[in-house]
Design an enzyme around this catalytic site. Structure first.
Site, PDB file in Angstrom:
ATOM      1  N   TYR A  87      19.139  32.903 -13.206  1.00 19.04           N
ATOM      2  CA  TYR A  87      18.546  34.185 -12.861  1.00 19.04           C
ATOM      3  C   TYR A  87      18.826  34.471 -11.398  1.00 19.04           C
ATOM      4  O   TYR A  87      18.424  33.698 -10.517  1.00 19.04           O
ATOM      5  CB  TYR A  87      17.037  34.181 -13.131  1.00 19.04           C
ATOM      6  CG  TYR A  87      16.425  35.525 -12.827  1.00 19.04           C
ATOM      7  CD1 TYR A  87      16.641  36.594 -13.695  1.00 19.04           C
ATOM      8  CD2 TYR A  87      15.691  35.736 -11.679  1.00 19.04           C
ATOM      9  CE1 TYR A  87      16.111  37.850 -13.416  1.00 19.04           C
ATOM     10  CE2 TYR A  87      15.156  36.977 -11.393  1.00 19.04           C
ATOM     11  CZ  TYR A  87      15.379  38.032 -12.262  1.00 19.04           C
ATOM     12  OH  TYR A  87      14.869  39.267 -11.978  1.00 19.04           O
ATOM     13  N   HIS A 126      17.791  41.582 -12.677  1.00 18.72           N
ATOM     14  CA  HIS A 126      17.186  42.896 -12.872  1.00 18.72           C
ATOM     15  C   HIS A 126      17.610  43.809 -11.718  1.00 18.72           C
ATOM     16  O   HIS A 126      17.704  43.357 -10.573  1.00 18.72           O
ATOM     17  CB  HIS A 126      15.659  42.809 -12.890  1.00 18.72           C
ATOM     18  CG  HIS A 126      15.121  42.181 -14.131  1.00 18.72           C
ATOM     19  ND1 HIS A 126      14.855  40.824 -14.217  1.00 18.72           N
ATOM     20  CD2 HIS A 126      14.813  42.703 -15.334  1.00 18.72           C
ATOM     21  CE1 HIS A 126      14.391  40.552 -15.423  1.00 18.72           C
ATOM     22  NE2 HIS A 126      14.354  41.673 -16.126  1.00 18.72           N
TER      23      HIS A 126
END
Length: 169
Positions: A87, A126
């Site tokens: 991530y 994101h």
């Protein structure tokens, strides 16, 4: 230590406790999100990847990533998993030093690190839905939009984000 594919005059260096204040300062300037002390403490753990970019002697960019169970970014982790994802928590370069290939070098260093770990299947991140520059950058470098996540950011407007993915295997 200059990493492969980084532009001339740019050096990528690993993050350790001695440069954590530089990471904090960059994050304060680059991102609308405020990170806690726990965030910075965790960057020193073995399952994290963090680099600073220097243009000459000036610290101008950063990338931070963590290894997590596959599917964690989509909140569908069930039970124990041996497969993981990386991530990407942050990637940013000071405005004056953009368009010099520094962000590309930081991204490529993170992707190369993820590719070296056979348990990591993909890199995910994101992006706030109105951040067109970031979306163009990631799409240009092989990321695909997976879906929109409503109300991902608690204190930002707009609060929605796109989940992006770069498959490794």
């Amino acid at each position: 230590m200059t990493e492969p594919n980084s532009p001339a005059r740019v050096e990528l260096r690993a993050v350790d406790a001695s440069v954590m204040l530089k990471v904090r300062n960059l994050n304060t300037v680059l991102f609308p999100v405020r990170y806690t002390g726990t965030f910075y403490k965790c960057l020193l753990q073995d399952d994290q990847f963090a680099r600073l970019a220097y243009y000459g002697s000036v610290c101008v960019g950063t990338v931070t990533c963590r290894k997590q169970p596959l599917g964690f970014a989509e909140s569908n982790v069930v039970g124990q998993h041996t497969m993981c994802e990386m991530y990407m928590m942050t990637l940013g370069v000071l405005a004056l030093y953009r368009r010099l290939g520094i962000a590309r070098g930081l991204l490529e260093s993170a992707l190369a690190a993820a590719a070296q770990d056979p348990t990591i299947r993909r890199v995910v991140l994101h992006v706030q839905i109105d951040n067109d520059d970031a979306l163009r950058f990631y799409h240009k470098h092989g990321f695909a939009t997976v879906r929109m996540v409503e109300r991902y950011y608690k204190l930002l407007d707009p609060p929605h984000a796109y989940l992006l993915e770069y498959p490794l295997r």
